[in-house]
Design an enzyme around this catalytic site. Structure first.
Site, PDB file in Angstrom:
ATOM      1  N   ARG A  52     -13.197 -31.669  20.238  1.00  0.00           N
ATOM      2  CA  ARG A  52     -12.879 -32.046  18.693  1.00  0.00           C
ATOM      3  C   ARG A  52     -12.266 -33.254  18.749  1.00  0.00           C
ATOM      4  O   ARG A  52     -12.443 -34.341  17.935  1.00  0.00           O
ATOM      5  CB  ARG A  52     -12.926 -30.405  18.450  1.00  0.00           C
ATOM      6  CG  ARG A  52     -13.022 -31.109  15.950  1.00  0.00           C
ATOM      7  CD  ARG A  52     -12.624 -29.472  15.703  1.00  0.00           C
ATOM      8  NE  ARG A  52     -11.097 -29.044  15.509  1.00  0.00           N
ATOM      9  CZ  ARG A  52     -10.894 -27.636  15.767  1.00  0.00           C
ATOM     10  NH1 ARG A  52     -12.039 -26.862  14.422  1.00  0.00           N
ATOM     11  NH2 ARG A  52      -9.595 -27.453  15.761  1.00  0.00           N
ATOM     12  N   LYS A 151     -11.101 -33.458  11.458  1.00  0.00           N
ATOM     13  CA  LYS A 151     -10.058 -33.435  11.394  1.00  0.00           C
ATOM     14  C   LYS A 151      -9.189 -34.208  11.421  1.00  0.00           C
ATOM     15  O   LYS A 151      -8.324 -34.184  12.421  1.00  0.00           O
ATOM     16  CB  LYS A 151      -9.232 -32.194  12.517  1.00  0.00           C
ATOM     17  CG  LYS A 151      -8.306 -31.439  11.675  1.00  0.00           C
ATOM     18  CD  LYS A 151      -8.338 -30.361  13.084  1.00  0.00           C
ATOM     19  CE  LYS A 151      -7.355 -29.231  12.903  1.00  0.00           C
ATOM     20  NZ  LYS A 151      -6.820 -29.085  11.852  1.00  0.00           N
ATOM     21  N   GLU A 184     -15.017 -23.729   2.525  1.00  0.00           N
ATOM     22  CA  GLU A 184     -13.761 -22.915   3.214  1.00  0.00           C
ATOM     23  C   GLU A 184     -12.354 -22.445   2.611  1.00  0.00           C
ATOM     24  O   GLU A 184     -12.505 -23.303   1.366  1.00  0.00           O
ATOM     25  CB  GLU A 184     -13.203 -23.685   4.438  1.00  0.00           C
ATOM     26  CG  GLU A 184     -12.604 -25.039   4.831  1.00  0.00           C
ATOM     27  CD  GLU A 184     -12.390 -26.447   5.581  1.00  0.00           C
ATOM     28  OE1 GLU A 184     -12.504 -25.415   6.692  1.00  0.00           O
ATOM     29  OE2 GLU A 184     -12.381 -27.874   4.898  1.00  0.00           O
TER      30      GLU A 184
END
Ligand code: PMP
Length: 288
Positions: A52, A151, A184
């Site tokens: 990721r 991220k 989220e």
């Protein structure tokens, strides 16, 4: 005990672990990161986190200063040097030192930071009694502006929502996307249960593709539970039987109140408790 920090290409003492004021990670939030758990001396889902990180870096055209294998070795070295048996790893790649303008191409070398330390957890009581949340008015970043799958070091969108929660003395806020669908929480993914079926908003609704989320979906299916990814509205959260969040730090945590309304009977529900349990033992006993 002072920590050993991995800085760029080697371990240094905590006191020496300093970053330039010209690093674009600081000046513009230009960079990416990961948060990873260590359980019983094992680094949890390390490959998924490294993958990721590389995906996030690729999406912002940032060259991670080492390859995946070398990075894994650097992480393991940092964990060992600090004798972290149960803890947390913060992995950061910054754009590096450049000039004061936005131009990232003035930054010749990306910066790499690896911190392995203890972890600050929610108190056990919060897991037993369940947590309260609110709906944030701050809308989650539009995926066409800054894809929430990245991220990145720029967490302002989530921080603004987090402040809304803290202002009213609750620890977390649910964020909705520009269309009003659940995206989220500020640092966790969202799930609900209704009639024993688990629903999760699709990642495309505007969330990070949580690694805990993926593990929990797998564990739920192993338990014979149905998991459906579909867009959820605030209404769905208000009328669900159970609501829970997943994340590296929180693991699986039940939510018992949203916007002042009780969820279910006001205690973490049976499926939430089952999945918390399964996750807990999976994380702590799994082979590498
Ligand atoms: N969403 C956001 C915005 C996050 O920062 C995180 C990680 N803290 C998560 C979801 C959960 O992802 P993971 O399970 O990979 O920690």
């Amino acid at each position: 005990m002072a920590l050993k920090i991995w800085l760029n290409d080697k371990l240094v003492d905590e006191a020496e672990a300093k970053v330039s004021v010209f690093d674009h990670g600081l000046l513009y939030g230009d960079g990416v990161f990961e948060g990873i758990r260590v359980y019983d001396g094992r680094i949890f889902e390390l490959e998924a986190h490294v993958r990721r990180l590389f995906d996030s870096a690729r999406a912002i055209r940032l060259q991670v200063p080492m390859g995946k294998e070398e990075l894994i070795r650097a992480i393991e070295t940092t964990v060992a040097a600090n004798r972290v048996h149960d803890g947390y790893i913060r992995l950061v790649v910054t754009r590096g030192v450049g000039t004061l303008g936005l131009n990232p191409f003035t930054c010749k070398n990306a910066g790499l930071i690896i911190i392995a330390d203890k972890i600050q957890l929610y108190p056990e009581e919060l897991y037993e009694k369940g947590m309260r949340v609110i709906s944030a008015t701050t809308v989650r970043n539009h995926p066409l502006a800054l894809p929430p799958q990245i991220k990145s070091l720029n967490y302002l969108n989530n921080i603004l929502a987090k402040m809304e929660a803290l202002d009213v003395d609750v620890p977390e806020a649910i964020m909705y996307n520009h269309e009003g669908y659940v995206a989220e929480a500020t640092g966790d993914n969202v799930f609900i249960v209704r009639n024993r079926i688990i629903y999760a908003p699709p990642v495309e609704a505007g969330s990070l593709e949580g690694i805990t989320r993926a593990v929990v979906i797998r564990l739920a299916r192993q338990e014979g539970l149905e998991v459906v990814e579909k867009n959820l509205t605030r209404y769905d959260l208000y009328v669900c039987d159970e609501l829970f969040l997943t994340g590296t730090a929180a693991e699986v945590i039940g939510i018992v109140e949203i916007d002042g309304r009780a969820i279910g009977d006001g205690r973490p529900g049976p499926i939430t408790r089952l999945l918390r349990d399964r996750f807990y033992s999976y994380a702590r006993r799994k082979e590498k």
